[in-house]
Structures are given as C-alpha cells and as structure tokens.
Design a protein around this motif. Structure first.
Motif, PDB file in Angstrom:
ATOM      1  N   ASP A 354       0.717  -1.055  -0.055  1.00 20.52           N
ATOM      2  CA  ASP A 354       0.025  -0.126   0.079  1.00 20.52           C
ATOM      3  C   ASP A 354       0.833   1.192  -0.139  1.00 20.52           C
ATOM      4  OD1 ASP A 354      -2.464  -1.211   0.062  1.00 20.52           O
ATOM      5  OD2 ASP A 354      -2.272  -1.622   2.330  1.00 20.52           O
ATOM      6  N   ASN A 355       0.249   2.362  -0.533  1.00 21.01           N
ATOM      7  CA  ASN A 355       1.049   3.683  -0.358  1.00 21.01           C
ATOM      8  C   ASN A 355       2.217   3.653  -1.194  1.00 21.01           C
ATOM      9  OD1 ASN A 355      -1.215   4.896   1.174  1.00 21.01           O
ATOM     10  ND2 ASN A 355      -0.360   3.686   3.027  1.00 21.01           N
ATOM     11  N   VAL A 356       2.510   3.048  -2.144  1.00 22.48           N
ATOM     12  CA  VAL A 356       3.483   2.832  -3.066  1.00 22.48           C
ATOM     13  C   VAL A 356       3.830   4.211  -3.898  1.00 22.48           C
ATOM     14  CG1 VAL A 356       5.016   1.530  -4.790  1.00 22.48           C
ATOM     15  CG2 VAL A 356       3.310   0.228  -3.336  1.00 22.48           C
ATOM     16  N   LYS A 357       4.784   4.623  -3.642  1.00 26.80           N
ATOM     17  CA  LYS A 357       5.329   6.153  -4.101  1.00 26.80           C
ATOM     18  C   LYS A 357       6.564   6.148  -4.282  1.00 26.80           C
ATOM     19  CE  LYS A 357       5.145   8.544   0.294  1.00 26.80           C
ATOM     20  NZ  LYS A 357       4.470   9.192   1.360  1.00 26.80           N
ATOM     21  N   ILE A 358       7.022   7.369  -5.255  1.00 26.11           N
ATOM     22  CA  ILE A 358       8.316   7.835  -5.148  1.00 26.11           C
ATOM     23  C   ILE A 358       8.598   8.981  -4.002  1.00 26.11           C
ATOM     24  CG2 ILE A 358      10.170   9.045  -6.516  1.00 26.11           C
ATOM     25  CD1 ILE A 358       8.679   7.944  -9.132  1.00 26.11           C
ATOM     26  N   GLU A 359       9.349   8.544  -3.098  1.00 24.99           N
ATOM     27  CA  GLU A 359       9.294   9.243  -1.903  1.00 24.99           C
ATOM     28  C   GLU A 359      10.591  10.307  -1.905  1.00 24.99           C
ATOM     29  OE1 GLU A 359      10.335   8.578   2.777  1.00 24.99           O
ATOM     30  OE2 GLU A 359       8.699   7.223   1.868  1.00 24.99           O
ATOM     31  N   ASN A 360      11.676   9.888  -2.652  1.00 23.93           N
ATOM     32  CA  ASN A 360      12.807  10.870  -2.601  1.00 23.93           C
ATOM     33  C   ASN A 360      13.510  10.586  -3.685  1.00 23.93           C
ATOM     34  OD1 ASN A 360      14.439  12.897  -2.081  1.00 23.93           O
ATOM     35  ND2 ASN A 360      14.981  11.822   0.198  1.00 23.93           N
ATOM     36  N   GLN A 361      14.233  11.657  -4.296  1.00 27.25           N
ATOM     37  CA  GLN A 361      15.131  11.702  -5.479  1.00 27.25           C
ATOM     38  C   GLN A 361      16.302  12.310  -5.363  1.00 27.25           C
ATOM     39  OE1 GLN A 361      13.013  12.868  -9.018  1.00 27.25           O
ATOM     40  NE2 GLN A 361      12.256  14.874  -7.775  1.00 27.25           N
ATOM     41  N   ARG A 362      17.614  12.041  -6.089  1.00 31.43           N
ATOM     42  CA  ARG A 362      18.796  12.405  -6.056  1.00 31.43           C
ATOM     43  C   ARG A 362      19.805  12.257  -7.030  1.00 31.43           C
ATOM     44  NH1 ARG A 362      20.703  11.866  -0.399  1.00 31.43           N
ATOM     45  NH2 ARG A 362      19.288  13.527  -0.180  1.00 31.43           N
ATOM     46  N   GLY A 363      20.216  13.092  -7.633  1.00 31.31           N
ATOM     47  CA  GLY A 363      21.085  12.752  -8.752  1.00 31.31           C
ATOM     48  C   GLY A 363      20.721  11.795  -9.842  1.00 31.31           C
TER      49      GLY A 363
END
Length: 379
Positions: A354-363
């Motif tokens: 559940d609640n699968v998402k792209i939580e953070n990103q870098r480079g």
C-alpha cells in the motif's frame, strides 16, 4: 661487493621493478578482449583491465546500463550474460608489466597467439612510481549522510572532524552521528552513491517513526551498510539479515558487521533469480561452499522492514520474493532506480504494498517506498 651495491646492477633491478603500461586500442569483439586479458595475465602481466574505448562519446553503447525497453533488454542480457561476457563494440585492454618485459615482444606474441595478420594498435607508457595504496586511500574521504559517518579503517578522528567541518562550515559534535566502519572492498555500498544515501536517510526516518522493528531485511546487501545502519540506530533489540548473490560481498558484509559489533549476518538467496547471470553467480557461490544459503525459516513473512538497493529490473523480478518475506504492515524502501524507471517499480510493487510512491530523489536516482498490505494475498 654485492649485486645490489653495484650501481649498474642496482639500476637494472630498479628498472625491472618499474611498471610499464601496454594498452591495446579499439579491439572489436572478434579480437575477443576477454581472452586477450586472460592471455596477458598468463604470460606475466601484473594486472589487466578492459575499458570501453568509446566511453563518454557519441559512439558509446552502455552495456551495463538498464535499457528502456524490453527489446533492448533482450539484447543486453541474452546470450553470454549468464557467464558475464557482455562486451563493448570497441574495447581497450590495458596490461601492466614490470620493466623486465619488452612490450614489443609481448605485442608480437599476441599477434602470433591470436593469429592476427598484423599487430593490433597499441600504446606504451610508464606507470608513475607512487604508493598506490595511499593514493587510493586518499581519494576515499569519510562520508556524512543520513545521520551516519561512514569511515574506512585508515581514517583518523581528525579526518572525521574535517569531514563534518567541510559539510557544515563549522565544527559540530560528532556524537550526533552514528559511525559505520567499512572495509574498502569490492562490495557496493560506501555511502558515496546517491542510492545508498537515499536508503540511509529512509532507514533513519523509518526507525525513528517505528519502535516495533526487530528484524530488518537488507536485500542485495553488498557491503552490508544498510543493515548495519539499522542496527546502529537500534543497538538493543534489532537484528538485520542480508541477502546477496555475490559470495565475496557476503564475506565482506559479515566482516563489516563484526567490525561494527552489530547483529547482522548475510546469506545467499534460496531463490536462484529470474536471469541467467544471477543464477550463475548463485550456483558458483554454492559450489564454492564458502557462504550459507538463507535458512528456510527466514523465507516466510518474518521481517518487520526491508531496504533493497539493487537495480530496477532485478527489483521488479523480485517483487513476489521480497513481498513474501515481509510481515503485513512492514515498510519497504527501494532504490537503485533511475528516475525514468520509478513509475514502473511503483506499479510492480503496488500489487503487494500500500501507499507505494516515489518518496525521494537525488542525482537522477529515486527511492520508492511502501507498506506491506495488511491482508496480503497468497504468494
């Protein structure tokens, strides 16, 4: 007078001990760069490397990057992938020989051994006489990320203070950061890569928000840094288990766990994997009998949380495997995922989380998070 006290003999010995770099240029697959590398080692090379001649140019064809479509994927991982023989269209093979070897004789031997009409293109250069151990060590600075200081055995307390000062512009209390000491080995996970940093930050946030995590899964453990980090945040009552297909990495991860005095052990997976290369690595590791396979009682829904820093394609193929090992409600953090692959990973894991998402990103990399469904279907 001894041989070494003779100036002429001493100069000859010194010359023989120096390294010469012999690079064969623009070799095609037909020249079989891998066989050439093996041959050069057999005749006495101190080291050999194979690199992409077209790297960082318009002609570069990255064979180790993941393709954007399934047709390209078949081209990349098909055929020789199971035995690790993927090769660039044009490669450079560089060998280091001591000064006792004549590079021209080596080139002629290669021409004869490989039945070439003419000698391959080559360059000869002198290797600088440096203390290469110190050179490499000096390039690996302590890494400050996610509330951790990642250090290597040669780093001093002064190196740590300098690292903190460089990051913040003033000296701060080092007690705020959990230290992790890693061996400089072949295993991935030294803290410098954005995916490792994303995972460490996710682990810190997850364990701060959940006091019920007691068994932590580090899938694709590499150096073991993620599992070790979880143990450091909760030194009493948390155990980490690593799963890794590379037997050398498992030994490094176990060594790192011991040096950090944490409760973590790494294993080979029971599942051989969906691709030929993974299955080949696992089978070779099992035959060598130097590492253990994950106990059967750990393959069910035993784990309270999981971090997996691999690559998008393996993560997608492992969706069911990883999901089957997590308890309902267990949080998961996934990285090793390029930005354009994020939604595909989200879609794959949404079936079990559940609640699968792209939580953070870098480079150019992302971290995907989710929570194991409370009423999971049978796997």
């Amino acid at each position: 007078m001894s041989a070494t006290s003779n100036p002429v003999v001493a100069e000859e010995l010194n010359s023989a001990s120096k390294l010469v770099s012999l690079k064969f240029i623009q070799l095609t697959k037909r020249t079989e760069p891998c066989l050439l590398a093996d041959y050069l080692m057999e005749i006495g090379a101190s080291s050999v490397s194979i690199t992409d001649h077209d790297a960082n140019s318009e002609e570069e064809v990255p064979i180790f990057a993941e393709p954007e479509d399934s047709k390209s994927l078949a081209t990349v991982v098909g055929g020789d992938a199971g035995v690790g023989n993927n090769m660039w269209l044009r490669s450079d093979v560089t060998a280091h020989f001591t000064g006792a070897f004549d590079p021209l004789v080596v080139v002629d031997n290669v021409r004869t051994a490989f039945d070439l009409g003419t000698s391959p293109r080559f360059e000869v250069d002198q290797v600088p006489d440096l203390d290469w151990v110190k050179v490499v060590q000096s390039s690996w600075k302590p890494c400050l990320t996610g509330g951790f200081i990642l250090r290597f055995p040669w780093h001093t307390d002064e190196d740590i203070r300098d690292c903190i000062q460089e990051n913040f512009g003033l000296l701060r209390n080092t007690d705020r950061y959990k230290e992790i000491q890693l061996e400089g080995g072949i295993a991935f996970g030294t803290g410098e890569h954005p995916t490792t940093q994303l995972c460490l930050e996710w682990i810190t946030q997850t364990l701060q928000n959940d006091n019920h995590i007691e068994l932590f899964l580090d899938y694709g453990a590499g150096s073991g840094v993620l599992g070790i980090a979880a143990c450091k945040l909760k030194p009493h009552g948390l155990q980490a288990v690593g799963v890794e297909i590379d037997s050398d990495a498992i030994q490094i991860a176990d060594s790192n766990s011991a040096s950090n005095n944490v409760c973590m052990k790494s294993y080979l997976p029971r599942h051989l994997g969906e691709d030929d290369e993974s299955a080949s690595l696992i089978m070779k590791a099992v035959q060598r009998s130097q590492v253990e396979v994950l106990p059967e009682d750990m393959t069910g829904p035993r784990f309270d949380a999981c971090a997996a820093n691999i690559l998008a394609r393996p993560l997608i193929s492992l969706t069911e495997t990883i999901a089957s090992m997590l308890k309902p409600g267990a949080p998961i953090g996934l990285s090793g995922i390029l930005e354009w692959q994020g939604e595909e990973v989200v879609e794959a894991y949404a079936e079990y989380f559940d609640n699968v998402k792209i939580e953070n990103q870098r480079g150019g990399w992302v971290l995907v998070s989710g929570t194991r469904k409370l009423h999971p279907q049978n796997l």
